[in-house]
Design a protein around this motif. Sequence first.
Motif, PDB file in Angstrom:
ATOM      1  N   ILE A  56       0.840  -1.210   0.000  1.00 55.47           N
ATOM      2  CA  ILE A  56       0.000   0.000   0.000  1.00 55.47           C
ATOM      3  C   ILE A  56       0.867   1.249   0.000  1.00 55.47           C
ATOM      4  O   ILE A  56       0.602   2.210  -0.732  1.00 55.47           O
ATOM      5  N   ALA A  57       1.920   1.256   0.802  1.00 52.47           N
ATOM      6  CA  ALA A  57       2.829   2.416   0.841  1.00 52.47           C
ATOM      7  C   ALA A  57       3.472   2.642  -0.517  1.00 52.47           C
ATOM      8  O   ALA A  57       3.549   3.784  -1.000  1.00 52.47           O
ATOM      9  N   ASN A  58       3.913   1.574  -1.165  1.00 58.38           N
ATOM     10  CA  ASN A  58       4.548   1.705  -2.478  1.00 58.38           C
ATOM     11  C   ASN A  58       3.572   2.229  -3.523  1.00 58.38           C
ATOM     12  O   ASN A  58       3.909   3.114  -4.321  1.00 58.38           O
ATOM     13  N   VAL A  59       2.367   1.668  -3.532  1.00 57.61           N
ATOM     14  CA  VAL A  59       1.340   2.095  -4.491  1.00 57.61           C
ATOM     15  C   VAL A  59       0.993   3.566  -4.279  1.00 57.61           C
ATOM     16  O   VAL A  59       0.852   4.338  -5.236  1.00 57.61           O
ATOM     17  N   THR A  60       0.865   3.973  -3.018  1.00 59.71           N
ATOM     18  CA  THR A  60       0.523   5.351  -2.689  1.00 59.71           C
ATOM     19  C   THR A  60       1.635   6.306  -3.101  1.00 59.71           C
ATOM     20  O   THR A  60       1.374   7.349  -3.721  1.00 59.71           O
ATOM     21  N   ALA A  61       2.871   5.966  -2.784  1.00 59.75           N
ATOM     22  CA  ALA A  61       4.004   6.818  -3.159  1.00 59.75           C
ATOM     23  C   ALA A  61       4.107   6.948  -4.680  1.00 59.75           C
ATOM     24  O   ALA A  61       4.330   8.047  -5.209  1.00 59.75           O
ATOM     25  N   ASP A  62       3.923   5.842  -5.385  1.00 68.25           N
ATOM     26  CA  ASP A  62       3.985   5.881  -6.855  1.00 68.25           C
ATOM     27  C   ASP A  62       2.912   6.806  -7.425  1.00 68.25           C
ATOM     28  O   ASP A  62       3.168   7.577  -8.360  1.00 68.25           O
ATOM     29  N   ALA A  63       1.707   6.728  -6.872  1.00 70.96           N
ATOM     30  CA  ALA A  63       0.608   7.574  -7.352  1.00 70.96           C
ATOM     31  C   ALA A  63       0.887   9.043  -7.088  1.00 70.96           C
ATOM     32  O   ALA A  63       0.716   9.890  -7.975  1.00 70.96           O
TER      33      ALA A  63
ATOM     34  N   ARG B 168      -8.289   8.071 -13.255  1.00 67.92           N
ATOM     35  CA  ARG B 168      -7.367   6.939 -13.390  1.00 67.92           C
ATOM     36  C   ARG B 168      -6.002   7.322 -12.816  1.00 67.92           C
ATOM     37  O   ARG B 168      -5.498   8.413 -13.072  1.00 67.92           O
ATOM     38  N   GLY B 169      -5.433   6.419 -12.026  1.00 71.41           N
ATOM     39  CA  GLY B 169      -4.139   6.674 -11.408  1.00 71.41           C
ATOM     40  C   GLY B 169      -4.237   7.122  -9.965  1.00 71.41           C
ATOM     41  O   GLY B 169      -3.249   7.066  -9.226  1.00 71.41           O
ATOM     42  N   ASP B 170      -5.414   7.594  -9.536  1.00 76.52           N
ATOM     43  CA  ASP B 170      -5.608   7.956  -8.130  1.00 76.52           C
ATOM     44  C   ASP B 170      -5.673   6.685  -7.286  1.00 76.52           C
ATOM     45  O   ASP B 170      -5.770   5.571  -7.806  1.00 76.52           O
ATOM     46  N   VAL B 171      -5.642   6.878  -5.983  1.00 70.97           N
ATOM     47  CA  VAL B 171      -5.737   5.772  -5.026  1.00 70.97           C
ATOM     48  C   VAL B 171      -6.879   6.072  -4.060  1.00 70.97           C
ATOM     49  O   VAL B 171      -7.009   7.205  -3.583  1.00 70.97           O
ATOM     50  N   LEU B 172      -7.702   5.080  -3.783  1.00 72.68           N
ATOM     51  CA  LEU B 172      -8.805   5.218  -2.829  1.00 72.68           C
ATOM     52  C   LEU B 172      -8.535   4.347  -1.612  1.00 72.68           C
ATOM     53  O   LEU B 172      -8.362   3.135  -1.738  1.00 72.68           O
ATOM     54  N   PHE B 173      -8.473   4.976  -0.432  1.00 74.56           N
ATOM     55  CA  PHE B 173      -8.430   4.251   0.837  1.00 74.56           C
ATOM     56  C   PHE B 173      -9.869   4.153   1.341  1.00 74.56           C
ATOM     57  O   PHE B 173     -10.499   5.170   1.600  1.00 74.56           O
ATOM     58  N   ALA B 174     -10.389   2.935   1.465  1.00 72.55           N
ATOM     59  CA  ALA B 174     -11.770   2.704   1.890  1.00 72.55           C
ATOM     60  C   ALA B 174     -11.757   1.983   3.234  1.00 72.55           C
ATOM     61  O   ALA B 174     -11.369   0.820   3.313  1.00 72.55           O
ATOM     62  N   LEU B 175     -12.172   2.676   4.291  1.00 72.55           N
ATOM     63  CA  LEU B 175     -12.113   2.141   5.645  1.00 72.55           C
ATOM     64  C   LEU B 175     -13.490   1.675   6.097  1.00 72.55           C
ATOM     65  O   LEU B 175     -14.437   2.469   6.111  1.00 72.55           O
TER      66      LEU B 175
END
Length: 197
Positions: free
Chosen positions: A33-40, A112-119
């Motif tokens: 998750i950290a890697n995906v978020t940083a890349d985005a 496209r390319g954004d990240v969604l954190f769904a809690l």
Amino acid sequence: MSKDRIAAHFQSSFAGLSNAVQSRELLTTAHTIANVTADALRAGNKLLLIGNGGSAADAQHIAAEIVGRYKQERPGWAAIALTTDTSALTAIANDYGFEQVFARQVQGLGKRGDVLFALTTSGRSPNILAALRVARDLGITTIGFTGLKGESMRAACDHLLVAPSEDTPVIQQIHMMVMHAICDDVEEAMLRGKQKA
């Protein structure tokens, strides 16, 4: 003899956090998750965050860590908690129903390319699941945070972090611990990348 409820809560929280620390799967997922978020964020995309109740507060908290700072001085990065705009929330709930309060915002603000954190501690919140479906259709990376009873949301998520607990407050404490660790890792990765450039 009365039970010490405060001490019992401390013990329950400690046990949940200890289980999380010892979970290799949880740690691996947090790194991903950290890697995906940083890349985005590095690519100029944004982080969207959603949740209900205490998880809404957690979403706002983490958005603030990304836009403001976690520990290090650096530029602000794009993160929006979709839990805070009362006009949008009430208009959407009134016109389309509460199930759509996040989905409509993801549709309007996400790309496209954004990240969604769904809690969602239960993994069954209809408004969270609706937003995940919309995000998937838009090409947004979907990341779920849930508890042991939330495995059913795995199909809607690119990555799912499962807190090893069934107790809502303990799940939320684990989520916050993990998300703070992710913020720390993202911040370090982004700044390290900037220094290398």
